[in-house]
Motif scaffolding. Structure first.
Motif, PDB file in Angstrom:
ATOM      1  N   PRO A   1      39.317  54.066  35.283  1.00 18.78           N
ATOM      2  CA  PRO A   1      38.928  53.014  36.236  1.00 18.78           C
ATOM      3  C   PRO A   1      37.719  52.204  35.785  1.00 18.78           C
ATOM      4  O   PRO A   1      37.596  51.022  36.123  1.00 18.78           O
ATOM      5  CB  PRO A   1      38.601  53.800  37.517  1.00 18.78           C
ATOM      6  CG  PRO A   1      39.294  55.116  37.353  1.00 18.78           C
ATOM      7  CD  PRO A   1      39.255  55.410  35.891  1.00 18.78           C
ATOM      8  N   LYS A   2      36.843  52.829  35.009  1.00 20.94           N
ATOM      9  CA  LYS A   2      35.628  52.151  34.571  1.00 20.94           C
ATOM     10  C   LYS A   2      35.888  51.235  33.384  1.00 20.94           C
ATOM     11  O   LYS A   2      35.332  50.144  33.288  1.00 20.94           O
ATOM     12  CB  LYS A   2      34.569  53.196  34.202  1.00 20.94           C
ATOM     13  CG  LYS A   2      33.241  52.622  33.736  1.00 20.94           C
ATOM     14  CD  LYS A   2      32.183  53.700  33.591  1.00 20.94           C
ATOM     15  CE  LYS A   2      32.547  54.721  32.530  1.00 20.94           C
ATOM     16  NZ  LYS A   2      31.478  55.730  32.334  1.00 20.94           N
ATOM     17  N   VAL A   3      36.769  51.653  32.474  1.00 21.69           N
ATOM     18  CA  VAL A   3      36.979  50.918  31.220  1.00 21.69           C
ATOM     19  C   VAL A   3      38.032  49.819  31.355  1.00 21.69           C
ATOM     20  O   VAL A   3      37.863  48.710  30.831  1.00 21.69           O
ATOM     21  CB  VAL A   3      37.364  51.902  30.092  1.00 21.69           C
ATOM     22  CG1 VAL A   3      37.612  51.151  28.787  1.00 21.69           C
ATOM     23  CG2 VAL A   3      36.267  52.938  29.901  1.00 21.69           C
ATOM     24  N   VAL A   4      39.141  50.109  32.026  1.00 21.26           N
ATOM     25  CA  VAL A   4      40.199  49.094  32.217  1.00 21.26           C
ATOM     26  C   VAL A   4      40.555  49.008  33.708  1.00 21.26           C
ATOM     27  O   VAL A   4      41.675  49.328  34.109  1.00 21.26           O
ATOM     28  CB  VAL A   4      41.443  49.420  31.358  1.00 21.26           C
ATOM     29  CG1 VAL A   4      41.185  49.130  29.896  1.00 21.26           C
ATOM     30  CG2 VAL A   4      41.875  50.878  31.519  1.00 21.26           C
ATOM     31  N   PRO A   5      39.620  48.565  34.540  1.00 18.23           N
ATOM     32  CA  PRO A   5      39.842  48.609  35.996  1.00 18.23           C
ATOM     33  C   PRO A   5      41.056  47.819  36.474  1.00 18.23           C
ATOM     34  O   PRO A   5      41.803  48.292  37.335  1.00 18.23           O
ATOM     35  CB  PRO A   5      38.537  48.018  36.558  1.00 18.23           C
ATOM     36  CG  PRO A   5      37.931  47.251  35.423  1.00 18.23           C
ATOM     37  CD  PRO A   5      38.320  47.983  34.184  1.00 18.23           C
ATOM     38  N   GLU A   6      41.273  46.630  35.890  1.00 12.95           N
ATOM     39  CA  GLU A   6      42.384  45.808  36.363  1.00 12.95           C
ATOM     40  C   GLU A   6      43.738  46.412  35.970  1.00 12.95           C
ATOM     41  O   GLU A   6      44.685  46.432  36.767  1.00 12.95           O
ATOM     42  CB  GLU A   6      42.257  44.373  35.810  1.00 12.95           C
ATOM     43  CG  GLU A   6      41.035  43.628  36.324  1.00 12.95           C
ATOM     44  CD  GLU A   6      40.997  43.595  37.842  1.00 12.95           C
ATOM     45  OE1 GLU A   6      42.059  43.341  38.466  1.00 12.95           O
ATOM     46  OE2 GLU A   6      39.918  43.835  38.416  1.00 12.95           O
TER      47      GLU A   6
END
Length: 445
Positions: free
Chosen positions: A367-372
């Motif tokens: 969730p932090k690195v590729v949230p979208e």
């Protein structure tokens, strides 16, 4: 020949059928033929239930990997995942472990020769192992598309052989199968201990994650292949173990190979077919699958500078032929120098579980690195669930390491430790050298 600039150059030729075939072929190997008898000694005729529990254990460890592979295309497999979701040092650590551990490819060729020797005692086992390894190497040299077609055919034959064993054998299972004293001989502890052991036979489908660069639709098909492959193999194994434990008294088959029961339940021609199309093809499909995926993380690591870039040369079939050839040569060493097969296997399992623990835990950073991309993922879950399954997967793999360490010889223990220390040292020094320049090897799919 052309110099590779990226894993984007690989052909996207693997659909759902091919990935599933690779997952099943990779998983069904020497493990079930070696470990079923051991599991029967631990839990008796409830070995079939232990097989299904082992599948659940395996999927629990695989869930965090599915979260990631179902969200993004990873052209370098677990290497890419560690680069994206963990510290760069762990990517270098992984790649050295990966190279050294997969001398285990030789184990499948050696086991194939052992089975053939049982049928034809006059053969030279070293020569047979060499020939088998060479043939599979050459098949993969001509590209993944051709190797996948060979895999589909061999997997079909293997499934027919295993089905024949189960169908012929189930009619000869003794009455009162689920009754004591031969059922649950070790109680609940014995059942779960057998299930833990059998994860080594049922695990393996997750290697298709390394084929993200060549998958047509990786976020859809790779998770499917991992889950379906594991469950299909578990069902096959459950039927096989029902026959293996139910035809003869448990005391007669505990610790014994499946060939003992196969001789009892199958006519001679089908027995030979089972040994060749079942046991021996199981080893060949695993070896073929390994040659297909084992090169891909190293290809990406070469592009990124962890290793010399010339290792990443591709031939006209888009095969990383230099890396493939080096693995072939590495695998010849245990064959010609007659290394102990259990030592090779323990080295591979322990070292692989070491980085699997890191891979599983790294999923918490999605969730932090590729949230979208995570929000759009078909496998999106709450943050709490993501953390829970990531930690569960990491703890499970560490627990397996603990179980294995207990059976290592002092030399094997020292060897595993030395490889781990070397891998981390190399990674730290290479990163400090400034030669590592990691490209983005993930993308939306």
């Amino acid at each position: 020949m052309s110099n590779v600039t990226s894993t984007k150059d690989l052909k996207r030729v693997l659909g759902r059928k091919e990935l599933l075939s690779i997952a099943v072929g990779q998983t069904i190997g020497s493990g079930v033929f070696a470990l079923t008898g051991v599991a029967i000694g631990m839990t008796g005729r409830s070995t079939n239930i232990a097989m299904l529990i082992a599948a659940l254990f395996t999927l629990a460890m695989t869930i965090p990997m599915i979260f990631v592979s179902g969200t993004i295309r990873m052209r370098g497999g677990f290497y890419t995942q560690l680069a994206l979701l963990s510290h760069k040092t762990f990517s270098g650590f992984f790649i050295i472990i990966h190279i050294l551990a997969w001398s285990a490819l030789s184990m499948y060729a050696i086991s194939f020769a052992d089975y053939l020797f049982a049928l034809v005692p006059v053969i030279n086992k070293t020569l047979v192992a060499f020939i088998v390894l060479t043939i599979v190497y050459l098949i993969n040299l001509f590209g993944m598309e051709g190797a996948a077609k060979v895999q589909n055919l061999m997997t079909l034959i293997m499934a027919i052989a295993i089905t024949a064993f189960s169908v012929f054998g189930v009619t000869k299972v003794e009455p009162g199968f689920f009754s004591p004293p031969d059922f649950m001989t070790g109680g609940v502890p014995g059942l779960f201990a057998a299930a833990a052991l059998l994860t080594w036979a049922i695990g393996g489908a997750n290697v298709v994650i390394h084929l993200g660069a060549e998958a047509k639709n990786p976020t859809r098909d790779i998770p499917f292949a991992v889950i379906a492959g594991t469950l299909i193999v578990a069902v096959f194994y459950a039927f096989m173990s029902t026959v293996a434990s139910g035809v003869l008294p448990v005391s007669a088959v505990a610790g014994k190979p499946l060939s003992l029961v196969a001789q009892k339940v199958l006519p001679k021609p089908l027995y030979v077919f089972f040994i060749i199309g079942g046991a021996m093809f199981a080893l060949i499909t695993t070896l073929n699958a390994c040659f297909g995926w084992v090169t891909k993380p190293i290809l990406q690591a070469s592009v990124d500078g962890w290793l010399p870039k010339k290792l990443g040369l591709l031939n006209k079939y888009k095969t990383p032929y230099v890396i493939l050839t080096l693995f072939y040569v590495e695998s010849l060493i245990p064959i010609f120098f007659k290394f102990n097969i259990s030592t090779i296997g323990n080295m591979a399992v322990i070292l692989n579980n070491l980085f699997f623990a890191i891979v599983c835990y790294s999923a918490v950073n999605l969730p932090k690195v590729v949230p979208e991309l995570w929000k759009k993922s078909h496998y999106h879950v709450s943050h709490g669930a993501l953390v829970f399954f990531s930690i569960l997967g990491a703890v499970s793999t560490i627990a397996q390491i603990g179980l294995l360490i207990g059976v290592l010889t002092p030399a094997e223990f020292i060897g595993n430790g030395a490889v781990a220390i070397f891998a981390m040292t190399y990674s730290v020094l290479r990163l400090k050298s400034g030669k590592v320049n990691m490209e983005v090897s993930y993308e939306e799919a």
